[in-house]
Design an enzyme around this catalytic site. Structure first.
Site, PDB file in Angstrom:
ATOM      1  N   ASN A  23       0.863  -1.184   0.000  1.00 42.76           N
ATOM      2  CA  ASN A  23       0.000   0.000   0.000  1.00 42.76           C
ATOM      3  C   ASN A  23       0.896   1.230   0.000  1.00 42.76           C
ATOM      4  O   ASN A  23       1.463   1.578   1.028  1.00 42.76           O
ATOM      5  CB  ASN A  23      -0.906  -0.021   1.247  1.00 42.76           C
ATOM      6  CG  ASN A  23      -1.751   1.233   1.360  1.00 42.76           C
ATOM      7  OD1 ASN A  23      -1.867   2.013   0.422  1.00 42.76           O
ATOM      8  ND2 ASN A  23      -2.354   1.430   2.531  1.00 42.76           N
ATOM      9  N   LYS A  26       0.085   4.238  -0.305  1.00 41.99           N
ATOM     10  CA  LYS A  26      -0.593   5.427   0.232  1.00 41.99           C
ATOM     11  C   LYS A  26      -0.352   6.618  -0.694  1.00 41.99           C
ATOM     12  O   LYS A  26      -0.249   6.445  -1.909  1.00 41.99           O
ATOM     13  CB  LYS A  26      -0.136   5.698   1.670  1.00 41.99           C
ATOM     14  CG  LYS A  26      -0.192   4.440   2.539  1.00 41.99           C
ATOM     15  CD  LYS A  26      -0.093   4.710   3.995  1.00 41.99           C
ATOM     16  CE  LYS A  26       0.023   3.408   4.744  1.00 41.99           C
ATOM     17  NZ  LYS A  26      -0.100   3.563   6.177  1.00 41.99           N
ATOM     18  N   HIS A  74      -9.576   0.910   4.679  1.00 35.33           N
ATOM     19  CA  HIS A  74      -8.308   1.101   5.385  1.00 35.33           C
ATOM     20  C   HIS A  74      -8.560   2.017   6.585  1.00 35.33           C
ATOM     21  O   HIS A  74      -9.383   2.923   6.524  1.00 35.33           O
ATOM     22  CB  HIS A  74      -7.267   1.709   4.436  1.00 35.33           C
ATOM     23  CG  HIS A  74      -5.896   1.712   5.011  1.00 35.33           C
ATOM     24  ND1 HIS A  74      -5.486   2.650   5.928  1.00 35.33           N
ATOM     25  CD2 HIS A  74      -4.842   0.874   4.829  1.00 35.33           C
ATOM     26  CE1 HIS A  74      -4.214   2.395   6.274  1.00 35.33           C
ATOM     27  NE2 HIS A  74      -3.813   1.310   5.622  1.00 35.33           N
ATOM     28  N   GLU A 121      -7.040   4.457   7.682  1.00 31.53           N
ATOM     29  CA  GLU A 121      -6.889   5.897   7.404  1.00 31.53           C
ATOM     30  C   GLU A 121      -8.150   6.443   6.730  1.00 31.53           C
ATOM     31  O   GLU A 121      -8.512   7.605   6.937  1.00 31.53           O
ATOM     32  CB  GLU A 121      -5.625   6.123   6.546  1.00 31.53           C
ATOM     33  CG  GLU A 121      -4.363   5.913   7.383  1.00 31.53           C
ATOM     34  CD  GLU A 121      -3.161   5.392   6.615  1.00 31.53           C
ATOM     35  OE1 GLU A 121      -3.147   5.456   5.375  1.00 31.53           O
ATOM     36  OE2 GLU A 121      -2.225   4.897   7.279  1.00 31.53           O
ATOM     37  N   GLU A 138      -5.688  -5.349  10.311  1.00 29.39           N
ATOM     38  CA  GLU A 138      -4.655  -4.346  10.548  1.00 29.39           C
ATOM     39  C   GLU A 138      -4.944  -3.609  11.856  1.00 29.39           C
ATOM     40  O   GLU A 138      -5.754  -2.653  11.860  1.00 29.39           O
ATOM     41  CB  GLU A 138      -4.637  -3.327   9.410  1.00 29.39           C
ATOM     42  CG  GLU A 138      -4.356  -3.908   8.051  1.00 29.39           C
ATOM     43  CD  GLU A 138      -3.764  -2.856   7.123  1.00 29.39           C
ATOM     44  OE1 GLU A 138      -2.640  -3.070   6.666  1.00 29.39           O
ATOM     45  OE2 GLU A 138      -4.407  -1.825   6.898  1.00 29.39           O
ATOM     46  N   GLY A 159       2.012   2.002  10.669  1.00 27.55           N
ATOM     47  CA  GLY A 159       2.911   3.144  10.531  1.00 27.55           C
ATOM     48  C   GLY A 159       3.586   3.551  11.828  1.00 27.55           C
ATOM     49  O   GLY A 159       4.184   4.620  11.924  1.00 27.55           O
ATOM     50  N   SER A 176       3.085  -2.458  10.263  1.00 30.66           N
ATOM     51  CA  SER A 176       4.538  -2.431  10.446  1.00 30.66           C
ATOM     52  C   SER A 176       5.215  -3.758  10.104  1.00 30.66           C
ATOM     53  O   SER A 176       6.179  -4.162  10.768  1.00 30.66           O
ATOM     54  CB  SER A 176       4.895  -1.979  11.871  1.00 30.66           C
ATOM     55  OG  SER A 176       4.420  -0.664  12.088  1.00 30.66           O
TER      56      SER A 176
END
Ligand code: PEP
Length: 254
Positions: A9, A11, A98, A100, A170, A176, A216
Protein backbone atom coordinates in the site's frame (compact mmCIF):
# COMPACT_ATOMS: atom_id res chain seq x y z
CA UNK A 1 -6.11 -23.86 -1.00
CA UNK A 2 -6.34 -20.16 -0.32
CA UNK A 3 -3.94 -17.75 -2.00
CA UNK A 4 -0.85 -16.33 -0.33
CA UNK A 5 -0.70 -12.61 -1.02
CA UNK A 6 1.67 -9.74 -0.33
CA UNK A 7 0.12 -6.36 -1.15
CA UNK A 8 2.00 -3.08 -0.96
CA UNK A 9 0.00 0.00 0.00
CA UNK A 10 1.93 2.99 -1.29
CA UNK A 11 -0.59 5.43 0.23
CA UNK A 12 -0.07 9.03 -1.00
CA UNK A 13 3.63 8.69 -1.75
CA UNK A 14 6.03 8.97 -4.71
CA UNK A 15 6.19 11.11 -7.84
CA UNK A 16 5.41 9.43 -11.16
CA UNK A 17 9.11 9.06 -11.88
CA UNK A 18 9.75 7.49 -8.47
CA UNK A 19 6.75 5.20 -8.84
CA UNK A 20 7.90 3.83 -12.18
CA UNK A 21 11.45 3.36 -10.86
CA UNK A 22 10.14 1.48 -7.81
CA UNK A 23 7.96 -0.72 -10.02
CA UNK A 24 10.91 -1.56 -12.29
CA UNK A 25 13.08 -2.51 -9.33
CA UNK A 26 10.38 -4.67 -7.74
CA UNK A 27 9.58 -6.36 -11.05
CA UNK A 28 13.22 -7.20 -11.72
CA UNK A 29 13.86 -8.58 -8.23
CA UNK A 30 10.63 -10.58 -8.11
CA UNK A 31 11.39 -12.07 -11.53
CA UNK A 32 15.00 -12.92 -10.65
CA UNK A 33 14.76 -13.88 -6.99
CA UNK A 34 11.28 -14.99 -5.90
CA UNK A 35 10.42 -18.65 -6.30
CA UNK A 36 7.11 -18.88 -4.41
CA UNK A 37 3.85 -18.39 -6.30
CA UNK A 38 2.55 -15.81 -3.81
CA UNK A 39 0.48 -13.10 -5.46
CA UNK A 40 2.06 -9.66 -5.33
CA UNK A 41 -0.15 -6.58 -5.59
CA UNK A 42 1.02 -2.97 -5.91
CA UNK A 43 -1.68 -0.63 -4.58
CA UNK A 44 -0.57 2.67 -6.05
CA UNK A 45 -2.14 6.13 -6.00
CA UNK A 46 -4.87 6.44 -8.67
CA UNK A 47 -2.78 8.48 -11.18
CA UNK A 48 -0.07 5.81 -11.29
CA UNK A 49 -2.30 2.78 -11.80
CA UNK A 50 -2.17 2.80 -15.59
CA UNK A 51 1.56 3.54 -16.02
CA UNK A 52 2.42 0.92 -13.41
CA UNK A 53 0.04 -1.58 -14.98
CA UNK A 54 1.69 -0.96 -18.35
CA UNK A 55 5.10 -1.73 -16.83
CA UNK A 56 3.68 -4.99 -15.50
CA UNK A 57 1.82 -5.94 -18.68
CA UNK A 58 3.99 -8.81 -19.92
CA UNK A 59 3.96 -10.88 -16.76
CA UNK A 60 1.47 -12.37 -14.31
CA UNK A 61 3.30 -12.38 -10.97
CA UNK A 62 2.54 -8.80 -9.94
CA UNK A 63 -0.86 -7.13 -10.19
CA UNK A 64 -2.14 -3.64 -9.49
CA UNK A 65 -4.66 -2.42 -6.94
CA UNK A 66 -6.35 0.86 -6.03
CA UNK A 67 -6.48 2.13 -2.46
CA UNK A 68 -10.13 3.14 -2.42
CA UNK A 69 -13.08 3.80 -4.71
CA UNK A 70 -16.48 5.44 -4.63
CA UNK A 71 -19.65 3.68 -3.57
CA UNK A 72 -21.32 5.32 -6.60
CA UNK A 73 -21.01 4.00 -10.13
CA UNK A 74 -21.02 7.39 -11.90
CA UNK A 75 -22.29 10.93 -11.56
CA UNK A 76 -21.66 14.32 -9.99
CA UNK A 77 -19.13 13.29 -7.35
CA UNK A 78 -16.19 15.60 -8.01
CA UNK A 79 -12.81 14.09 -7.27
CA UNK A 80 -14.07 10.52 -6.84
CA UNK A 81 -13.02 7.41 -8.78
CA UNK A 82 -15.53 4.63 -9.47
CA UNK A 83 -15.34 0.86 -9.63
CA UNK A 84 -16.42 0.84 -13.32
CA UNK A 85 -13.52 3.21 -14.07
CA UNK A 86 -11.06 0.86 -12.36
CA UNK A 87 -12.59 -2.14 -14.13
CA UNK A 88 -12.30 -0.39 -17.50
CA UNK A 89 -8.59 0.13 -16.78
CA UNK A 90 -8.11 -3.56 -15.98
CA UNK A 91 -7.26 -3.00 -12.31
CA UNK A 92 -8.09 -6.23 -10.45
CA UNK A 93 -7.89 -5.22 -6.74
CA UNK A 94 -9.02 -2.39 -4.50
CA UNK A 95 -8.35 -1.77 -0.82
CA UNK A 96 -11.52 -0.83 1.07
CA UNK A 97 -11.95 0.36 4.64
CA UNK A 98 -8.31 1.10 5.38
CA UNK A 99 -8.09 2.60 8.88
CA UNK A 100 -6.89 5.90 7.40
CA UNK A 101 -10.09 6.06 5.34
CA UNK A 102 -12.13 5.20 8.44
CA UNK A 103 -10.28 7.74 10.62
CA UNK A 104 -9.75 10.72 8.28
CA UNK A 105 -12.66 10.34 5.90
CA UNK A 106 -15.30 8.99 8.28
CA UNK A 107 -15.87 5.73 6.41
CA UNK A 108 -17.87 3.17 8.37
CA UNK A 109 -19.69 -0.13 8.10
CA UNK A 110 -22.72 0.66 5.93
CA UNK A 111 -20.78 2.84 3.47
CA UNK A 112 -18.12 0.13 3.16
CA UNK A 113 -20.81 -2.50 2.53
CA UNK A 114 -21.94 -0.39 -0.45
CA UNK A 115 -18.37 -0.07 -1.70
CA UNK A 116 -17.87 -3.83 -1.37
CA UNK A 117 -21.01 -4.41 -3.45
CA UNK A 118 -20.13 -2.02 -6.26
CA UNK A 119 -16.56 -3.33 -6.46
CA UNK A 120 -17.78 -6.94 -6.68
CA UNK A 121 -20.45 -5.99 -9.21
CA UNK A 122 -17.68 -4.75 -11.53
CA UNK A 123 -15.51 -7.81 -11.08
CA UNK A 124 -12.76 -6.39 -8.87
CA UNK A 125 -11.51 -8.07 -5.70
CA UNK A 126 -11.91 -6.00 -2.55
CA UNK A 127 -9.15 -6.17 0.06
CA UNK A 128 -11.35 -5.35 3.05
CA UNK A 129 -9.48 -3.91 6.05
CA UNK A 130 -10.52 -4.27 9.67
CA UNK A 131 -8.70 -3.70 12.93
CA UNK A 132 -8.96 -2.07 16.32
CA UNK A 133 -7.51 1.18 17.70
CA UNK A 134 -5.27 1.00 20.77
CA UNK A 135 -7.90 2.05 23.34
CA UNK A 136 -10.20 -0.73 22.14
CA UNK A 137 -7.44 -3.32 22.58
CA UNK A 138 -6.64 -1.92 26.03
CA UNK A 139 -10.27 -2.40 27.02
CA UNK A 140 -10.03 -5.96 25.67
CA UNK A 141 -12.82 -5.26 23.19
CA UNK A 142 -10.76 -5.89 20.04
CA UNK A 143 -12.33 -9.23 19.14
CA UNK A 144 -15.85 -7.84 19.40
CA UNK A 145 -15.01 -4.76 17.32
CA UNK A 146 -13.26 -6.66 14.53
CA UNK A 147 -16.09 -9.21 14.36
CA UNK A 148 -18.53 -6.31 14.08
CA UNK A 149 -16.47 -4.67 11.30
CA UNK A 150 -16.49 -7.93 9.33
CA UNK A 151 -20.22 -8.46 9.93
CA UNK A 152 -21.43 -4.98 9.05
CA UNK A 153 -19.68 -4.75 5.69
CA UNK A 154 -19.42 -8.37 4.53
CA UNK A 155 -22.11 -10.55 6.14
CA UNK A 156 -24.81 -9.48 3.69
CA UNK A 157 -22.89 -11.44 1.01
CA UNK A 158 -23.78 -15.02 0.19
CA UNK A 159 -21.23 -17.83 0.60
CA UNK A 160 -20.21 -17.90 -3.05
CA UNK A 161 -19.63 -14.16 -3.07
CA UNK A 162 -17.73 -13.81 0.19
CA UNK A 163 -15.17 -16.27 -1.21
CA UNK A 164 -14.16 -13.50 -3.63
CA UNK A 165 -13.07 -11.17 -0.80
CA UNK A 166 -9.60 -10.78 0.68
CA UNK A 167 -9.58 -9.60 4.30
CA UNK A 168 -6.73 -7.65 5.90
CA UNK A 169 -6.51 -7.53 9.68
CA UNK A 170 -4.66 -4.35 10.55
CA UNK A 171 -4.55 -3.29 14.20
CA UNK A 172 -4.58 0.50 14.02
CA UNK A 173 -1.96 0.79 16.78
CA UNK A 174 0.49 -1.11 14.55
CA UNK A 175 -0.01 0.87 11.32
CA UNK A 176 2.91 3.14 10.53
CA UNK A 177 4.04 3.07 14.16
CA UNK A 178 6.89 0.56 13.94
CA UNK A 179 4.97 -1.43 16.58
CA UNK A 180 4.01 -4.83 15.16
CA UNK A 181 1.50 -7.23 16.62
CA UNK A 182 3.32 -10.30 17.90
CA UNK A 183 2.91 -13.41 15.79
CA UNK A 184 0.68 -14.79 18.56
CA UNK A 185 -1.52 -11.66 18.62
CA UNK A 186 -1.85 -11.79 14.82
CA UNK A 187 -2.63 -15.51 14.76
CA UNK A 188 -5.20 -15.14 17.56
CA UNK A 189 -7.09 -12.41 15.70
CA UNK A 190 -6.90 -14.17 12.34
CA UNK A 191 -8.32 -17.28 13.99
CA UNK A 192 -11.13 -15.18 15.52
CA UNK A 193 -11.97 -13.75 12.09
CA UNK A 194 -11.84 -17.17 10.42
CA UNK A 195 -14.06 -18.71 13.10
CA UNK A 196 -16.54 -15.87 12.70
CA UNK A 197 -16.63 -16.56 8.96
CA UNK A 198 -16.99 -20.29 9.62
CA UNK A 199 -19.89 -19.77 12.06
CA UNK A 200 -21.76 -17.84 9.38
CA UNK A 201 -20.67 -19.57 6.15
CA UNK A 202 -19.23 -22.96 7.17
CA UNK A 203 -15.63 -24.07 7.61
CA UNK A 204 -14.92 -24.79 3.93
CA UNK A 205 -15.86 -21.26 2.90
CA UNK A 206 -13.91 -19.72 5.80
CA UNK A 207 -10.89 -21.82 4.89
CA UNK A 208 -10.94 -20.51 1.33
CA UNK A 209 -10.65 -16.81 2.28
CA UNK A 210 -7.19 -15.21 2.45
CA UNK A 211 -6.66 -13.12 5.58
CA UNK A 212 -3.63 -10.81 5.43
CA UNK A 213 -1.89 -9.17 8.37
CA UNK A 214 -0.97 -5.48 8.19
CA UNK A 215 0.81 -3.24 10.65
CA UNK A 216 4.54 -2.43 10.45
CA UNK A 217 5.42 -5.61 8.56
CA UNK A 218 9.10 -5.49 7.59
CA UNK A 219 11.86 -7.77 6.34
CA UNK A 220 12.75 -8.69 9.93
CA UNK A 221 9.33 -9.78 11.19
CA UNK A 222 7.56 -11.05 8.05
CA UNK A 223 8.74 -14.66 8.25
CA UNK A 224 7.43 -15.22 11.76
CA UNK A 225 4.11 -13.51 11.01
CA UNK A 226 3.59 -15.37 7.72
CA UNK A 227 4.36 -18.71 9.38
CA UNK A 228 1.16 -18.44 11.47
CA UNK A 229 -1.49 -20.92 10.40
CA UNK A 230 -4.19 -18.34 9.68
CA UNK A 231 -1.98 -15.57 8.29
CA UNK A 232 -2.04 -15.78 4.50
CA UNK A 233 0.32 -12.92 3.76
CA UNK A 234 0.55 -9.22 4.40
CA UNK A 235 -0.66 -5.74 3.56
CA UNK A 236 2.49 -3.67 3.77
CA UNK A 237 2.65 0.13 3.99
CA UNK A 238 5.99 1.85 4.65
CA UNK A 239 8.18 -1.13 3.79
CA UNK A 240 6.54 -1.47 0.37
CA UNK A 241 8.12 1.83 -0.70
CA UNK A 242 11.60 0.26 -0.61
CA UNK A 243 12.07 -2.32 -3.37
CA UNK A 244 14.66 -4.47 -1.60
CA UNK A 245 12.80 -4.63 1.69
CA UNK A 246 9.47 -5.30 -0.02
CA UNK A 247 10.96 -8.16 -2.02
CA UNK A 248 12.52 -9.60 1.16
CA UNK A 249 9.02 -9.57 2.65
CA UNK A 250 7.66 -11.38 -0.43
CA UNK A 251 10.41 -13.97 -0.06
CA UNK A 252 9.31 -14.59 3.55
CA UNK A 253 6.17 -16.34 2.30
CA UNK A 254 6.49 -20.05 1.76
C1 PEP B 1 -0.96 -0.07 5.85
O1 PEP B 1 -0.95 1.07 5.44
O2 PEP B 1 -1.85 -0.82 5.49
C2 PEP B 1 0.11 -0.51 6.74
C3 PEP B 1 0.02 -1.69 7.28
O3 PEP B 1 1.14 0.38 6.95
P1 PEP B 1 2.56 0.03 7.65
O4 PEP B 1 3.06 -1.25 7.08
O5 PEP B 1 3.42 1.21 7.33
O6 PEP B 1 2.29 -0.09 9.13
Amino acid sequence: MRSKIVAGNWKMNKTLEEATALTSEILKMVTDEVSSDAKVILCTPFPYLLPVKKQLDNQTRIATGAQNCSEHEAGAYTGEVSAPMLASMGIPYVILGHSERRQYFGEGGSLLAKKVDVVLKHGLTPIYCCGEPLDVRERNEHEALVKQQVEESLFHLDADTIKKIVIAYEPVWAIGTGKTASAQQAQDMHAVIRKHLADKYGQATADSISILYGGSVNAGNAKELFACADVDGGLVGGASLKAKEFVEIIKSIS
